[in-house]
Design a protein around this motif. Structure first.
Motif, PDB file in Angstrom:
ATOM      1  N   LYS A  47       0.839  -1.198   0.000  1.00 50.82           N
ATOM      2  CA  LYS A  47       0.000   0.000   0.000  1.00 50.82           C
ATOM      3  C   LYS A  47       0.879   1.254   0.000  1.00 50.82           C
ATOM      4  CE  LYS A  47      -3.530  -2.338   2.810  1.00 50.82           C
ATOM      5  NZ  LYS A  47      -4.241  -2.331   4.124  1.00 50.82           N
ATOM      6  N   ALA A  48       0.234   2.399  -0.225  1.00 51.63           N
ATOM      7  CA  ALA A  48       0.863   3.714  -0.099  1.00 51.63           C
ATOM      8  C   ALA A  48       2.194   3.808  -0.826  1.00 51.63           C
ATOM      9  CB  ALA A  48       1.042   4.068   1.374  1.00 51.63           C
ATOM     10  N   PRO A  49       2.207   3.685  -2.159  1.00 50.35           N
ATOM     11  CA  PRO A  49       3.472   3.778  -2.886  1.00 50.35           C
ATOM     12  C   PRO A  49       4.128   5.151  -2.723  1.00 50.35           C
ATOM     13  CG  PRO A  49       1.598   3.848  -4.406  1.00 50.35           C
ATOM     14  CD  PRO A  49       1.052   3.474  -3.063  1.00 50.35           C
ATOM     15  N   LYS A  50       5.394   5.147  -2.350  1.00 50.70           N
ATOM     16  CA  LYS A  50       6.159   6.373  -2.173  1.00 50.70           C
ATOM     17  C   LYS A  50       7.155   6.514  -3.317  1.00 50.70           C
ATOM     18  CE  LYS A  50       9.497   8.682   0.872  1.00 50.70           C
ATOM     19  NZ  LYS A  50      10.251   8.603   2.153  1.00 50.70           N
ATOM     20  N   TYR A  51       7.119   7.636  -3.993  1.00 52.36           N
ATOM     21  CA  TYR A  51       8.013   7.874  -5.120  1.00 52.36           C
ATOM     22  C   TYR A  51       9.449   7.999  -4.619  1.00 52.36           C
ATOM     23  CZ  TYR A  51      10.203  10.102  -9.168  1.00 52.36           C
ATOM     24  OH  TYR A  51      11.033  10.401 -10.222  1.00 52.36           O
ATOM     25  N   VAL A  52      10.347   7.245  -5.249  1.00 45.47           N
ATOM     26  CA  VAL A  52      11.740   7.284  -4.808  1.00 45.47           C
ATOM     27  C   VAL A  52      12.714   7.581  -5.944  1.00 45.47           C
ATOM     28  CG1 VAL A  52      11.384   5.780  -2.820  1.00 45.47           C
ATOM     29  CG2 VAL A  52      11.952   4.763  -5.039  1.00 45.47           C
ATOM     30  N   GLY A  53      12.208   7.830  -7.156  1.00 48.99           N
ATOM     31  CA  GLY A  53      13.131   8.234  -8.201  1.00 48.99           C
ATOM     32  C   GLY A  53      12.795   7.689  -9.572  1.00 48.99           C
ATOM     33  N   ASP A  54      13.742   7.836 -10.480  1.00 52.34           N
ATOM     34  CA  ASP A  54      13.596   7.417 -11.864  1.00 52.34           C
ATOM     35  C   ASP A  54      14.196   6.020 -12.043  1.00 52.34           C
ATOM     36  OD1 ASP A  54      13.207   8.059 -14.852  1.00 52.34           O
ATOM     37  OD2 ASP A  54      15.323   7.479 -14.729  1.00 52.34           O
ATOM     38  N   PRO A  55      13.462   5.085 -12.645  1.00 50.09           N
ATOM     39  CA  PRO A  55      13.973   3.716 -12.781  1.00 50.09           C
ATOM     40  C   PRO A  55      15.296   3.624 -13.531  1.00 50.09           C
ATOM     41  CG  PRO A  55      11.623   3.802 -13.274  1.00 50.09           C
ATOM     42  CD  PRO A  55      12.082   5.214 -13.162  1.00 50.09           C
ATOM     43  N   ILE A  56      15.456   4.392 -14.595  1.00 49.24           N
ATOM     44  CA  ILE A  56      16.682   4.330 -15.390  1.00 49.24           C
ATOM     45  C   ILE A  56      17.879   4.813 -14.574  1.00 49.24           C
ATOM     46  CG2 ILE A  56      17.837   5.067 -17.493  1.00 49.24           C
ATOM     47  CD1 ILE A  56      15.433   3.240 -17.941  1.00 49.24           C
ATOM     48  N   ILE A  65      10.820  -1.205 -20.941  1.00 51.96           N
ATOM     49  CA  ILE A  65      11.622  -2.419 -20.812  1.00 51.96           C
ATOM     50  C   ILE A  65      12.867  -2.330 -21.688  1.00 51.96           C
ATOM     51  CG2 ILE A  65      11.662  -4.913 -21.194  1.00 51.96           C
ATOM     52  CD1 ILE A  65       8.608  -4.870 -20.619  1.00 51.96           C
ATOM     53  N   ALA A  66      12.700  -1.832 -22.911  1.00 56.61           N
ATOM     54  CA  ALA A  66      13.839  -1.699 -23.825  1.00 56.61           C
ATOM     55  C   ALA A  66      14.888  -0.754 -23.245  1.00 56.61           C
ATOM     56  CB  ALA A  66      13.356  -1.195 -25.187  1.00 56.61           C
ATOM     57  N   LYS A  67      14.454   0.340 -22.642  1.00 54.61           N
ATOM     58  CA  LYS A  67      15.396   1.290 -22.038  1.00 54.61           C
ATOM     59  C   LYS A  67      16.124   0.658 -20.848  1.00 54.61           C
ATOM     60  CE  LYS A  67      12.758   5.441 -23.317  1.00 54.61           C
ATOM     61  NZ  LYS A  67      11.965   6.592 -22.799  1.00 54.61           N
ATOM     62  N   LEU A  68      15.370  -0.072 -20.031  1.00 54.18           N
ATOM     63  CA  LEU A  68      15.982  -0.729 -18.874  1.00 54.18           C
ATOM     64  C   LEU A  68      17.019  -1.764 -19.315  1.00 54.18           C
ATOM     65  CD1 LEU A  68      12.750  -1.317 -16.756  1.00 54.18           C
ATOM     66  CD2 LEU A  68      14.607   0.215 -16.153  1.00 54.18           C
ATOM     67  N   ALA A  69      16.645  -2.585 -20.304  1.00 51.40           N
ATOM     68  CA  ALA A  69      17.544  -3.633 -20.770  1.00 51.40           C
ATOM     69  C   ALA A  69      18.797  -3.054 -21.411  1.00 51.40           C
ATOM     70  CB  ALA A  69      16.812  -4.537 -21.754  1.00 51.40           C
ATOM     71  N   GLU A 111      20.267  -0.303 -20.654  1.00 52.87           N
ATOM     72  CA  GLU A 111      21.101   0.321 -19.636  1.00 52.87           C
ATOM     73  C   GLU A 111      21.702  -0.701 -18.674  1.00 52.87           C
ATOM     74  OE1 GLU A 111      23.204   3.199 -18.333  1.00 52.87           O
ATOM     75  OE2 GLU A 111      21.545   3.797 -19.650  1.00 52.87           O
ATOM     76  N   CYS A 112      20.990  -1.800 -18.452  1.00 50.01           N
ATOM     77  CA  CYS A 112      21.345  -2.748 -17.394  1.00 50.01           C
ATOM     78  C   CYS A 112      22.553  -3.598 -17.781  1.00 50.01           C
ATOM     79  CB  CYS A 112      20.139  -3.641 -17.111  1.00 50.01           C
ATOM     80  SG  CYS A 112      20.244  -4.538 -15.561  1.00 50.01           S
ATOM     81  N   ARG A 113      23.543  -3.673 -16.892  1.00 48.56           N
ATOM     82  CA  ARG A 113      24.733  -4.475 -17.140  1.00 48.56           C
ATOM     83  C   ARG A 113      24.771  -5.714 -16.228  1.00 48.56           C
ATOM     84  NH1 ARG A 113      27.462   0.676 -17.157  1.00 48.56           N
ATOM     85  NH2 ARG A 113      28.560   0.133 -15.220  1.00 48.56           N
ATOM     86  N   MET A 114      23.624  -6.090 -15.725  1.00 52.16           N
ATOM     87  CA  MET A 114      23.507  -7.278 -14.881  1.00 52.16           C
ATOM     88  C   MET A 114      22.274  -8.052 -15.344  1.00 52.16           C
ATOM     89  SD  MET A 114      22.090  -5.008 -11.758  1.00 52.16           S
ATOM     90  CE  MET A 114      22.634  -3.555 -12.687  1.00 52.16           C
ATOM     91  N   PRO A 115      22.120  -9.315 -14.965  1.00 59.08           N
ATOM     92  CA  PRO A 115      20.900 -10.035 -15.336  1.00 59.08           C
ATOM     93  C   PRO A 115      19.657  -9.283 -14.863  1.00 59.08           C
ATOM     94  CG  PRO A 115      22.522 -11.561 -14.474  1.00 59.08           C
ATOM     95  CD  PRO A 115      23.082 -10.185 -14.244  1.00 59.08           C
TER      96      PRO A 115
END
Length: 265
Positions: free
Chosen positions: A24-33, A66-70, A72-76
């Motif tokens: 519940k109560a999602p708190k914004y913590v930043g940008d995923p990328i 998803i394409a942006k995350l993939a 950028e991501c250098r881990m599985p």
């Protein structure tokens, strides 16, 4: 030597990175990328990204994100949210994601995991089970729930985890609703039950508030995935937003002490 995995779990809500408490109560913590970039620098073992809107709103996965995350991501990278067909899973894998997770779709159609395993390989199929303790004077044990814990199902999570393994899941993720965001430790008893019931890798999520909590999980369950959200995005009693992750040296000491291994000389 097989090693435990320490996995940051990022929740995406309305395009932003959030953290919840008891779902519940999602708190914004930043940008995923930006978060992915930081975890790259910190050499995280693996990353799990769950879109908490897609299934509830009955929309397709956000392929652009998803394409942006993939990229950028250098881990599985494991992605979950809105996946209801093997074709969607294949498209996500083609974008560069290593694993695709399903939750409510696996409950309504366990054979989806069979179709996904044929399409993308069993090692890329992850079943996420959101589990909470039963309530009521005469209620004991656990129950499965979906749609951000708004819908309960009369299924035993441990028995169902075994069924999903047989259907084609290459990994089981147990997410404790009661422990989510509490930062008081994992549900060790639930983790032990599921770990003993299946032969595929297990990852436990919900409740980690310190590296000691991860150590407690590893001592109880052995080589297992320890996932966390709040631990890696909050700092201090006031939960100031600060992304963190243990150093390679801290991970080595933590895993060796928890598993009773000798330290490197």
């Amino acid at each position: 030597m097989l090693r435990p995995r320490i996995i940051p779990c990022l929740l995406v809500h309305k395009g932003g990175l959030v953290k919840t408490q008891n779902f519940k109560a999602p708190k914004y913590v930043g940008d995923p990328i930006n978060a992915v970039k930081i975890f790259n620098e910190k050499e995280a073992d693996e990353l799990m990204v769950l879109d908490v809107d897609a299934t509830v709103n009955e929309v397709e996965p956000n392929y652009a994100l998803i394409a942006k995350l993939a990229a950028e991501c250098r881990m599985p990278l494991c992605y979950g949210g809105g996946v209801r067909t093997a074709e969607q899973a294949s498209r996500i894998i083609d974008l560069g994601v290593e694993k695709v997770s399903v939750s409510s779709a696996a409950i309504s159609d366990p054979l989806l995991l069979t179709r996904m395993a044929r399409a993308i390989g069993r090692q890329s199929v992850v079943a996420v089970l959101d589990v909470r303790k039963k309530t009521g004077l005469f209620s004991k044990g656990y129950e499965l729930c979906t749609h951000n814990a708004k819908t309960a199902h009369k299924l035993d999570p441990v028995v169902f985890a075994r069924q999903l393994q047989e259907a084609g899941a290459g990994e089981i993720v147990i997410n404790s609703v009661n422990h989510d965001g509490e930062m008081k430790g994992y549900d060790i008893e639930l983790a032990k039950q599921v770990r003993a019931a299946v032969n595929v890798p297990v990852t436990v999520l919900g409740g980690a508030g310190s590296l000691e909590h991860i150590g407690d999980l590893l001592k109880a369950c052995g080589v297992i995935g320890a996932a966390a959200g709040s631990l890696f995005v909050f700092k201090g009693q006031y939960r100031a937003v600060l992304i963190s992750y243990p150093t390679p040296q801290q991970k080595d000491v933590l895993c060796r002490e928890a598993l009773g291994l000798q330290r490197k000389i």
